[in-house]
Design a protein around this motif. Structure first.
Motif, PDB file in Angstrom:
ATOM      1  N   ASN A 141      40.415  45.657  41.446  1.00 12.86           N
ATOM      2  CA  ASN A 141      39.374  46.244  42.289  1.00 12.86           C
ATOM      3  C   ASN A 141      39.677  45.973  43.752  1.00 12.86           C
ATOM      4  O   ASN A 141      39.399  44.904  44.283  1.00 12.86           O
ATOM      5  CB  ASN A 141      38.003  45.670  41.912  1.00 12.86           C
ATOM      6  CG  ASN A 141      37.654  45.985  40.466  1.00 12.86           C
ATOM      7  OD1 ASN A 141      37.562  45.098  39.620  1.00 12.86           O
ATOM      8  ND2 ASN A 141      37.487  47.266  40.179  1.00 12.86           N
ATOM      9  N   GLN A 142      40.263  46.979  44.387  1.00 15.81           N
ATOM     10  CA  GLN A 142      40.641  46.870  45.798  1.00 15.81           C
ATOM     11  C   GLN A 142      39.420  47.155  46.674  1.00 15.81           C
ATOM     12  O   GLN A 142      38.550  47.953  46.307  1.00 15.81           O
ATOM     13  CB  GLN A 142      41.774  47.856  46.095  1.00 15.81           C
ATOM     14  CG  GLN A 142      42.293  47.882  47.517  1.00 15.81           C
ATOM     15  CD  GLN A 142      42.779  46.541  48.022  1.00 15.81           C
ATOM     16  OE1 GLN A 142      41.965  45.675  48.360  1.00 15.81           O
ATOM     17  NE2 GLN A 142      44.096  46.361  48.077  1.00 15.81           N
ATOM     18  N   TRP A 198      51.955  47.119  31.628  1.00 19.49           N
ATOM     19  CA  TRP A 198      50.524  47.015  31.366  1.00 19.49           C
ATOM     20  C   TRP A 198      49.795  48.214  31.959  1.00 19.49           C
ATOM     21  O   TRP A 198      50.317  48.911  32.816  1.00 19.49           O
ATOM     22  CB  TRP A 198      49.930  45.750  32.021  1.00 19.49           C
ATOM     23  CG  TRP A 198      50.463  44.472  31.462  1.00 19.49           C
ATOM     24  CD1 TRP A 198      51.449  44.326  30.511  1.00 19.49           C
ATOM     25  CD2 TRP A 198      50.074  43.156  31.841  1.00 19.49           C
ATOM     26  NE1 TRP A 198      51.683  43.008  30.271  1.00 19.49           N
ATOM     27  CE2 TRP A 198      50.850  42.261  31.078  1.00 19.49           C
ATOM     28  CE3 TRP A 198      49.140  42.633  32.744  1.00 19.49           C
ATOM     29  CZ2 TRP A 198      50.709  40.879  31.195  1.00 19.49           C
ATOM     30  CZ3 TRP A 198      48.994  41.262  32.861  1.00 19.49           C
ATOM     31  CH2 TRP A 198      49.778  40.388  32.091  1.00 19.49           C
ATOM     32  N   THR A 199      48.563  48.416  31.483  1.00 21.17           N
ATOM     33  CA  THR A 199      47.733  49.451  32.087  1.00 21.17           C
ATOM     34  C   THR A 199      46.914  48.837  33.218  1.00 21.17           C
ATOM     35  O   THR A 199      46.185  47.870  33.005  1.00 21.17           O
ATOM     36  CB  THR A 199      46.760  50.050  31.047  1.00 21.17           C
ATOM     37  OG1 THR A 199      47.526  50.559  29.971  1.00 21.17           O
ATOM     38  CG2 THR A 199      45.930  51.160  31.665  1.00 21.17           C
ATOM     39  N   LEU A 200      47.078  49.388  34.407  1.00 24.87           N
ATOM     40  CA  LEU A 200      46.315  48.866  35.543  1.00 24.87           C
ATOM     41  C   LEU A 200      45.289  49.905  35.975  1.00 24.87           C
ATOM     42  O   LEU A 200      45.641  51.011  36.368  1.00 24.87           O
ATOM     43  CB  LEU A 200      47.253  48.542  36.711  1.00 24.87           C
ATOM     44  CG  LEU A 200      46.561  47.964  37.937  1.00 24.87           C
ATOM     45  CD1 LEU A 200      46.135  46.525  37.691  1.00 24.87           C
ATOM     46  CD2 LEU A 200      47.453  48.032  39.171  1.00 24.87           C
ATOM     47  N   ILE A 201      44.021  49.553  35.878  1.00 24.30           N
ATOM     48  CA  ILE A 201      42.975  50.455  36.363  1.00 24.30           C
ATOM     49  C   ILE A 201      42.692  50.085  37.807  1.00 24.30           C
ATOM     50  O   ILE A 201      42.206  48.994  38.095  1.00 24.30           O
ATOM     51  CB  ILE A 201      41.688  50.319  35.524  1.00 24.30           C
ATOM     52  CG1 ILE A 201      42.011  50.592  34.057  1.00 24.30           C
ATOM     53  CG2 ILE A 201      40.614  51.270  36.049  1.00 24.30           C
ATOM     54  CD1 ILE A 201      40.847  50.365  33.131  1.00 24.30           C
ATOM     55  N   PHE A 202      43.056  50.991  38.685  1.00 21.45           N
ATOM     56  CA  PHE A 202      42.900  50.699  40.105  1.00 21.45           C
ATOM     57  C   PHE A 202      41.636  51.357  40.632  1.00 21.45           C
ATOM     58  O   PHE A 202      41.396  52.541  40.392  1.00 21.45           O
ATOM     59  CB  PHE A 202      44.120  51.228  40.868  1.00 21.45           C
ATOM     60  CG  PHE A 202      43.944  51.167  42.353  1.00 21.45           C
ATOM     61  CD1 PHE A 202      44.215  49.997  43.043  1.00 21.45           C
ATOM     62  CD2 PHE A 202      43.487  52.260  43.067  1.00 21.45           C
ATOM     63  CE1 PHE A 202      44.043  49.920  44.410  1.00 21.45           C
ATOM     64  CE2 PHE A 202      43.307  52.197  44.432  1.00 21.45           C
ATOM     65  CZ  PHE A 202      43.586  51.028  45.104  1.00 21.45           C
ATOM     66  N   THR A 203      40.824  50.594  41.329  1.00 24.16           N
ATOM     67  CA  THR A 203      39.672  51.205  41.999  1.00 24.16           C
ATOM     68  C   THR A 203      39.723  50.853  43.478  1.00 24.16           C
ATOM     69  O   THR A 203      40.237  49.805  43.857  1.00 24.16           O
ATOM     70  CB  THR A 203      38.329  50.712  41.426  1.00 24.16           C
ATOM     71  OG1 THR A 203      38.135  49.336  41.778  1.00 24.16           O
ATOM     72  CG2 THR A 203      38.263  50.873  39.923  1.00 24.16           C
ATOM     73  N   GLN A 262      32.289  48.337  45.655  1.00 23.40           N
ATOM     74  CA  GLN A 262      33.252  47.524  44.925  1.00 23.40           C
ATOM     75  C   GLN A 262      32.583  46.855  43.726  1.00 23.40           C
ATOM     76  O   GLN A 262      33.167  46.783  42.638  1.00 23.40           O
ATOM     77  CB  GLN A 262      33.854  46.471  45.858  1.00 23.40           C
ATOM     78  CG  GLN A 262      35.090  45.820  45.265  1.00 23.40           C
ATOM     79  CD  GLN A 262      35.761  44.860  46.226  1.00 23.40           C
ATOM     80  OE1 GLN A 262      35.134  44.325  47.137  1.00 23.40           O
ATOM     81  NE2 GLN A 262      37.053  44.642  46.038  1.00 23.40           N
ATOM     82  N   ALA A 263      31.358  46.411  43.909  1.00 21.94           N
ATOM     83  CA  ALA A 263      30.631  45.812  42.788  1.00 21.94           C
ATOM     84  C   ALA A 263      30.431  46.853  41.685  1.00 21.94           C
ATOM     85  O   ALA A 263      30.601  46.554  40.493  1.00 21.94           O
ATOM     86  CB  ALA A 263      29.287  45.288  43.272  1.00 21.94           C
ATOM     87  N   ALA A 264      30.097  48.066  42.084  1.00 19.16           N
ATOM     88  CA  ALA A 264      29.916  49.123  41.085  1.00 19.16           C
ATOM     89  C   ALA A 264      31.242  49.397  40.370  1.00 19.16           C
ATOM     90  O   ALA A 264      31.261  49.648  39.160  1.00 19.16           O
ATOM     91  CB  ALA A 264      29.399  50.396  41.749  1.00 19.16           C
ATOM     92  N   ASP A 265      32.343  49.322  41.112  1.00 14.55           N
ATOM     93  CA  ASP A 265      33.653  49.510  40.493  1.00 14.55           C
ATOM     94  C   ASP A 265      33.929  48.431  39.447  1.00 14.55           C
ATOM     95  O   ASP A 265      34.432  48.709  38.359  1.00 14.55           O
ATOM     96  CB  ASP A 265      34.758  49.459  41.558  1.00 14.55           C
ATOM     97  CG  ASP A 265      34.773  50.710  42.440  1.00 14.55           C
ATOM     98  OD1 ASP A 265      34.189  51.726  42.014  1.00 14.55           O
ATOM     99  OD2 ASP A 265      35.355  50.646  43.535  1.00 14.55           O
TER     100      ASP A 265
END
Ligand SMILES: Nc1ncnc2c1ncn2[C@@H]1O[C@H](COP(=O)(O)OP(=O)(O)OP(=O)(O)O)[C@@H](O)[C@H]1O
Ligand SMILES: Nc1ncnc2c1ncn2[C@@H]1O[C@H](COP(=O)(O)OP(=O)(O)OP(=O)(O)O)[C@@H](O)[C@H]1O
Ligand SMILES: O[C@@H]1[C@@H](O)[C@H](O)OC[C@H]1O
Ligand SMILES: [Mg+2]
Ligand SMILES: [Mg+2]
Lengths: 302, 329, 324, 529
Positions: free
Chosen positions: A19-20, A44-49, A58-61
């Motif tokens: 979470n950026q 690996w799978t990286l979920i980037f937000t 960011q909290a919602a992410d």
């Protein structure tokens, strides 16, 4: 909050979130790239937000990552306090979380207890190291213009404080003007253009990051000053272009604040899953660049 | 409103009318159906409730914004006001839930009052007046917080407002529903609401019809400020801190939501329900993008996300506007 | 019958005074600085303030046109970023000879920016999307596009050849200032004396009346948004040239607000139909000088915001007073 | 008598930016009287009334209303005091429903909430009283200006006022609506309500009014019972002697011989739903009138012709070429000019000067290499503004500051200066004073003599009969009759308007013209379907 840290099974591959907080400067870009590169390397799978600079977003992410039941979360919080509640939420949801770069409110969410660990630099110390060098370089006599980072951001607050606390002991060192340049080159330049006009007596510049320092150099040159000769500049981050400026003799020094978290962060996750003991705080060992080492270090800077 | 004058609705379009102008609703339903089908956990109670817990802030702001836009005005200050109110609520939170709530909401209303006064007394265009408040409220937020996030009282009840539930619903959602219902009644069943619409339609006429145009406008900006203040209260309570630098761009989110819902910025028309649809739709795209990344199939490149958001907005407004245009011909 | 006597000079104090209130504010600020700011009366200070105004004013000129038609353009900042992202591709990574690369690096980005503007115009006219939302599309997506073009990386220029757009001077006048003045003068002339200029204002004054009188409303609007885009593109180039680097994430950030504020303070009605480009120039200078003043006075950010708010509102309010 | 006066305004002065609009004007209205207020365009009628209602503040003077000295600072106050006003420009909210427009400000409420059911019912009642029967739940904007004007009247009546002020309420109405209105005014006056009535149609005044006040150049030049002859009225109004006026005649038309060559020929033109089937011809130098009841589709027809809302089907031949203009600019380029009926909405550019408004359509021709030739522009302005006697402080004055009638003259000038082949006029003399009206009609005749063809919509039958070579009658969007010069008289037009057989009887099914005479004598004219 009670309860132990969530466990993490040993798997060949993980699905993790990163979470950026924002993507608007070279430092953040380097940080993101390092995380992505390492994830790719490991498969690996990286979920980037990307929160676009909003702590609430960011909290919602983070929550959307929790909803997807990822294996782990890497959070590089925009701000300390607003991100603290979701750190606790991740724990409740049984997802181990790693805080990197900036901190969360450790009075409320404790590393090693509520989240796995904090990995990052010490901004306060960065400010102190910059001050230390400047005092030495100027022989304890300087009139400083300070270019602050984004108002209200923790690196700006801590770097200002660390610097201010250090120079207290030196009466010959004083800050004649201090304004925000928002961590950007363009604003650093514009602000410096105005400030050097009003404070031609200034002999030094302290910039909270390299980008602003580079902007300041342009401004000073336009104003007919000779950065590195009649005005001493110190900054923080240690990016390549800053090292170039040191080599060119314009920038005095820069304190490293390394954005390349990828290898370290993912290794820590593996260690944690393997049941190895992970310290509650992993403070980066940052380097210090000046004319003595800039050339050698150039290749390894970000 | 060039089209409005010449618009004469035939019986054909009268039948279809309820469906027209609902481009946003259709898009929303499609998107939800798509996401529910594609992503595991998308419709989970956790995701839905946390989605609304967060987006309730924008929904609140959009309620006020709809009122403002209906009068033909605009309120650019809402994001700064929310930030300011979050700081003030956080500062007041040690005195209890009610103190925090009232302090934040009233501070917002106060800025709204100033906006309203500047617009009605000094005759400054809403865009400029609220641009002033956009800067000013941010200044107050930074001053009151000494430029740093302000912790809310962690032991008191204040955090319940943002983090607690009531009757199984997140409290921010309950609050939003209450304000939405209030807004709907205001708009449809009170003079205040009807006058607001009339003013946006033709301010001179409203004046000549004998309305107190200025006090209605004043009321509208106070209402908008109040709701932005409430959003600030939720912000502080939900994330445990007053945040002087939060709220950047919220005004555009709210305005876009209102417009995507089908309200004209020229005033005189507006539907709160549609504004809610618009805001939810715009919020949902973020959520969906996050889930799509989680599929790990076409992990969307960082920068493409902004492009996708823009294109998505484009598609929705084009859908919406062609429907509106058809409605008007 | 009392018919008009067109030879009689009639008082039309309106136009002059609205401009004067912004002008008075500007003069007041200048006087304040002369009295209290050391080194204010230097060529250097003048140069700084003028160059820092240049990008705002160039964008604000386009914005004035758009606003005159009753529109608004939120996308200018993103368009600046797009043009700023394209230019380095041409003179750094394209492998073109500099004699070709540099001119192309000026022309093509401005062209692309014009296309972005035309796209805005198309949304506003053909799709009947309200300007604020139509341009919000590129406001969001445009920065993404710029980031995609540059890979999001900050691009440092290895050579200084592109710097001419930022720092070179003609007859001792910095090229930015030169460009800015030329653009203002041409824009004033176009609005006052050309058919197109009159159409721009007619469209903002009463679009339906204009259409029925044979004014090509659609074309006029599309051109106006295109001009706004192209001017933003030029501003983007200046901005990267000055910094000797291009950062798609930051170039032009918040530019729309500065430009709109300059237009409003300058006395152009945001509802369209009335233009004062001279006012826009005064407005842009005023906003810049205000920023400069607050900076050199060491006013903290928070207080500076409040002062800025108050002064902008008061300046606009005074115009209304005088208009009454 | 003064004690019987409901309203007494005296010594009223009002200037706009130093230019006086009212100079010591006075106005005295008795209880229960219907009081005419007349004067040339720009004489100050609307200004005087706006001073009364508090829409404008006065510079000096006294107002006694209902025995008390009053000083209204907003329309709200005068409304509360019992003055209901219909302003000259229809001032309603177009996107709200008809019902709301009638009752905004005094909506029926239950438990403090607006009671929509009651509101709709009441609004329907009020409209029925003046013979209007329309769907009150639809937005006002979906009705024509005439209906809107009736709604404004209903609104004023709904206020239960002591004084009803009507600033040119009949300018868009046709004779039957006017008649209904007069009946209502009569009832009002019987129940003790006073009415101030402004109109440029002098005949109307005799039918409705007992007293009269004449304004000239902001001064009251006559007040008393309405016993003057029409000629005397006109001469008082314009300040010339009766003989001079008498020689001018009633309308200013002179019929020139037209040519045989057909200039415009439309066949089965259609743009649903208002324009169903229109076929009409205009010859060179011919003045053709278009008649029809309210909502017959006259406006839509000419707008479709002009390309404002282009026709969907049918043929249009112009100068022996088949054309289909898709935008007004195409039509203009081919030599058509169109002066619309809604001056505020699609005529003036309010903030522009008289000069710029006048030359807007001509601009391309005043332009060389993209640059506007100002000297030429000035010449055109002087010529046409003088020709039409436009009354303004200067040609640089913003047009919004001109009186309604003078704005209309500027718009006419905008098109006349184009020297078009065909000039389409939609209600060209609406709101124009008698003197100016004659001048305009004169001008139209003269231009027709020079080769101009005119297609003219008018609700003023006299204007049609005296000015046209032929009149085409529309009903339900279809041409139902072409009346030649010999057939032109009031009866033939009226009967064609009401009974003219539409080509396709099915069209009668459409709920269209919903304005009827509500049980009054002339109701029969409206249920022709
Ligand atoms: N808002 C205004 N600003 C400046 N001048 C005005 C304004 N309103 C009216 N005037 C001027 O006052 C004079 C009287 O105008 P007014 O509208 O009262 O005329 P009127 O008698 O109602 O004419 P008409 O029959 O054309 O409606 C005109 O010369 C007009 O130009
Ligand atoms: N379904 C309907 N119910 C009531 N009125 C209608 C309906 N459809 C159309 N009308 C009226 O009929 C009018 C037809 O258009 P148009 O304005 O062209 O008529 P017109 O003959 O020019 O009348 P006007 O004298 O108002 O200009 C519309 O203005 C509208 O008010
Ligand atoms: O300098 C860095 C700054 O640019 C970023 O925003 O936050 C981390 C800092 O170290
Ligand atoms: Mg009048
Ligand atoms: Mg008509």
């Amino acid at each position: 909050q009670g309860g132990a840290l969530p466990k993490l099974a040993v798997k060949p591959k993980y699905r993790v979130c990163f979470n950026q907080s924002e993507m608007d400067n070279p430092w953040r870009l380097a940080q993101t790239k390092s995380m992505q590169d390492e994830a790719k390397r490991l498969g690996w799978t990286l979920i980037f937000t990307n929160a676009n600079g909003s702590a609430a977003k960011q909290a919602a992410d983070v929550r959307s990552c929790i909803a997807q039941r990822v294996d782990a979360i890497f959070l590089t919080p925009r701000e300390e306090k607003p991100l603290t509640p979701v750190v606790l939420e991740a724990k409740r949801a049984g997802i181990p979380l790693f805080v990197i770069d900036r901190k969360v409110d450790e009075k409320v969410a404790k590393p090693g207890q509520d989240f796995v660990t904090f990995i990052g630099s010490d901004f306060y110390q960065e400010g102190q190291r910059a001050a230390e060098w400047l005092v030495k370089e100027t022989g304890g006599k300087a009139k400083i213009i300070e270019l602050q980072g984004s108002t209200g951001s923790s690196p700006a607050i801590d770097r200002q404080k660390g610097f201010a606390d250090y120079i207290k002991k030196y009466p010959g060192i004083q800050i004649v003007a201090s304004q925000t340049g928002n961590f950007t080159r363009d604003e650093g330049r514009k602000v410096m253009e105005a400030l050097i006009q009003a404070h031609p007596e200034a002999t030094a510049v302290y910039a909270h990051n390299d980008e602003m320092a580079l902007g300041a150099i342009t401004a000073l040159e336009t104003a007919g000053r000779k950065p590195g000769k009649d005005i001493t500049i110190v900054s923080i981050d240690g990016q390549k272009s800053a090292l170039d400026a040191i080599i060119a003799g314009k920038l005095g020094a820069t304190v490293e604040c390394n954005p390349r978290f990828g290898v370290k962060a993912f290794q820590t996750l593996k260690d944690y899953a393997a049941g190895k003991k992970v310290a509650a705080r992993l403070v980066n060992e940052d380097r210090f660049f000046d004319k003595t080492n800039a050339k050698q270090m150039l290749a390894s800077a970000f | 409103m060039a089209v409005a004058q010449r618009s004469r609705t035939s019986s054909w379009s009268a039948v279809l009318k309820p469906l027209l102008g609902q481009g946003a609703l259709i898009a929303l339903l499609l998107l939800v159906a798509f996401a529910a089908f594609r992503y595991e956990g998308f419709l989970s109670a956790y995701n839905v409730s946390s989605f609304f817990r967060y987006n309730s802030m924008f929904m609140l702001i959009a309620i006020g914004m709809t009122f403002v836009i209906v009068t033909g005005g605009i309120d650019l200050s809402v994001g700064s006001v929310a930030a300011m109110s979050s700081v003030i609520a956080a500062l007041a939170s040690p005195y209890g839930l009610l103190a925090g709530l009232l302090a934040g909401a009233l501070a917002g209303a106060l800025v709204g009052l100033i906006n309203g006064l500047v617009i009605t007394r000094l005759r400054v265009e809403p865009f400029v007046a609220t641009l002033g408040a956009f800067l000013g409220a941010r200044g107050i937020a930074q001053l009151a917080s000494r430029q740093n996030a302000v912790s809310v009282d962690q032991n008191g009840t204040f955090t319940k407002l943002g983090q607690g539930d009531f009757l199984g619903l997140p409290i921010p959602v309950v609050l939003t529903l209450v304000m939405l219902a209030t807004g709907m009644v205001l708009l449809r069943y009170t003079r205040f609401g009807r006058y607001a619409l009339s003013i946006g339609d033709n301010e001179d006429a409203a004046r000549l019809m004998g309305f107190n145009v200025d006090s209605v406008k004043l009321g509208v900006y106070v209402f908008s400020g109040l709701l932005a203040g409430l959003a600030g209260v939720i912000l502080a309570s939900q994330f445990g801190a007053g945040q002087p630098v939060e709220g950047v761009g919220w005004e555009l989110t709210a305005i876009a939501g209102v417009v995507v819902g089908g309200t004209l910025l020229t005033g005189g028309r507006g539907s709160l329900g549609n504004s809610m649809v618009g805001v939810i739709l715009l919020g949902l795209i973020f959520n969906v993008l996050n889930f799509e990344n989680g599929k790990g199939i076409i992990s969307i490149d960082v920068f493409w996300q902004n492009v996708i958001r823009g294109v998505f907005l484009l598609v929705v407004v084009v859908m919406q506007s062609s429907r509106l245009a058809r409605d008007n011909h | 019958m009392m018919v008009a006597n067109p030879k009689l000079p009639v008082q039309r104090p309106t136009v002059l005074l609205t401009q004067h209130s912004a002008l008075l504010a500007l003069l007041g600020l200048i006087l304040f600085n002369i009295l209290t700011t050391p080194n204010f009366l230097t060529l250097n200070a003048l140069n700084i303030n003028m160059t820092q105004t240049a990008t705002i004013l160039i964008v604000a000129v386009g914005m004035t046109y758009v606003i005159a038609t009753g529109g608004i353009d939120l996308s200018v900042g993103s368009i600046m970023a797009i043009s700023g992202a394209i230019a380095p591709l041409l003179f750094i990574s394209s492998g073109l000879a500099p004699t070709l690369g540099i001119p192309l690096a000026v022309a093509l980005p401005i062209l692309a920016a014009g296309l972005c503007g035309a796209f805005n115009g198309l949304l506003v006219t053909r799709f009947h999307i309200q300007p604020i939302i139509a341009t919000l599309v590129l406001f969001i997506a445009g920065r993404g596009i710029a980031q995609v073009i540059s890979g999001g990386q900050l691009i440092n220029f290895p050579d200084e050849r592109f710097k001419f757009l930022g720092t070179s001077s003609i007859l001792g006048v910095n090229i930015q200032i030169f460009l800015m003045l030329i653009i203002v003068i041409v824009a004033v002339w176009v609005i006052r004396s050309t058919l197109f200029g009159r159409y721009v204002v007619a469209v903002g004054g009463n679009p339906e009346a204009a259409r029925l009188s044979g004014v090509p409303v659609v074309r006029t609007k599309v051109i106006v948004y295109t001009i706004s885009g192209m001017l933003a593109g030029l501003a983007g180039l200046i901005s990267i040239a000055v910094n000797n680097s291009s950062d798609a994430n930051l170039v032009g950030q918040n530019m729309e607000l500065d430009a709109i504020a300059a237009v409003a303070v300058g006395g152009t009605a945001l509802s369209g139909g009335k233009v004062s480009l001279f006012g826009t120039m005064v407005g842009a200078l005023f906003i810049q000088l205000l920023r400069y003043t607050l900076l050199v006075k060491g006013v903290p950010d928070s207080v500076a915001l409040m002062i800025k708010a108050a002064i902008i509102v008061i300046a606009v309010a005074l115009q209304y007073r005088r208009r009454k | 008598m003064t004690e019987d006066a409901l309203l007494h305004m005296s010594g009223i002065n009002k200037a706009f930016g130093g230019v006086p609009a009212l100079r010591g004007a006075h106005l005295k209205v008795m209880r229960g009287a219907v009081h005419a207020l007349i004067g040339q365009n720009g004489a100050g009628k609307s200004t005087l009334l706006k001073v009364l209602t508090g829409a404008y503040s006065r510079d000096s003077g006294e107002i006694l209303f209902d025995g008390q000295s009053v000083d209204f600072t907003s329309p709200k106050q005068s409304q509360l005091a019992g003055i209901a006003t219909i302003y000259q420009e229809v001032n309603l909210v177009r996107l709200q429903t008809v019902a709301e427009n009638v009752l905004l400000g005094h909506e029926p409420r239950r438990y403090g909430m607006i009671d929509w059911k009651a509101m709709n019912a009441q609004a329907r009642d009020h409209l029925n009283k003046i013979g209007v029967n329309i769907d009150v739940t639809r937005p006002l904007a979906s009705y024509s200006i005439a209906v809107q004007q009736m709604v404004a009247i209903a609104r004023a009546l709904a206020l239960n006022a002591k004084l009803v002020v009507m600033d040119e309420p009949t300018s868009s109405l046709d004779e039957r609506e006017v008649e209904t209105l007069f009946q209502v005014i009569n009832q009002l006056s019987h129940s003790g309500v006073s009415v101030i009535f402004v109109s440029h149609r002098l005949d109307e005044l005799y039918a409705a009014c007992s007293d009269i006040t004449v304004l000239r150049d902001g001064q009251t030049v006559y007040e008393g019972a309405l016993k003057l002859t029409k000629l005397q009225l006109i001469s008082t109004m314009i300040g010339r002697n009766v003989q001079e006026v008498a020689t001018q005649g009633q309308t200013g038309f002179v019929r020139h011989q037209h040519e045989d060559e057909v200039l415009l020929d439309t066949r089965q033109m259609r743009r649903a739903p208002q324009v169903q089937d229109i076929s009409l011809q205009v010859r060179r130098k011919e003045v053709v009138g278009i008649a029809g009841l309210l909502g017959a589709g006259r406006t839509e027809t000419v707008r479709a012709l002009f390309g404002a809302e282009p026709a969907h089907a049918g043929e249009i031949h112009f100068k022996n070429r088949s054309v289909r203009w898709k935008t007004p600019s195409e039509a203009i380029a081919d030599g058509i000019a169109f002066c619309g009926e809604d001056r505020k909405h699609d005529g003036i550019i309010p903030d522009w000067s008289v000069r710029e408004n006048l030359t807007l359509a001509l601009l391309p021709r005043l332009t060389r290499a993209g640059i506007v030739n100002r000297a030429e522009q000035q010449r055109v302005v002087e010529k046409f503004a003088e020709r039409l006697n436009v009354r303004c402080a200067s040609y640089d004055q913003p047009i919004r500051e001109l009186s309604g009638g003078n704005q209309q003259k500027v718009l006419l000038a905008r098109w006349l200066c184009m020297r078009p082949d065909l000039l389409i006029l939609d209600e060209p003399t609406r709101g124009i004073d008698v003197g100016a009206k004659a001048e305009i009609q004169n001008l139209i005749s003269e231009l027709a003599g020079d080769g101009l063809s005119v297609l003219m919509i008018s609700s003023d039958l006299e204007e049609l009969i005296e000015g046209c070579h032929r009149v085409t009658v529309l009903r339900d969007g279809r041409t139902v009759a072409h009346l030649s010069e010999k057939e032109l008289n009031e009866e033939s037009i009226l009967s064609a308007m009401a009974h003219g057989s539409a080509a396709d009887p099915a069209s009668g099914e459409q709920e269209r013209v919903l304005v009827n005479a509500g049980g009054t004598t002339s109701g029969g004219l409206h249920d022709g379907r």
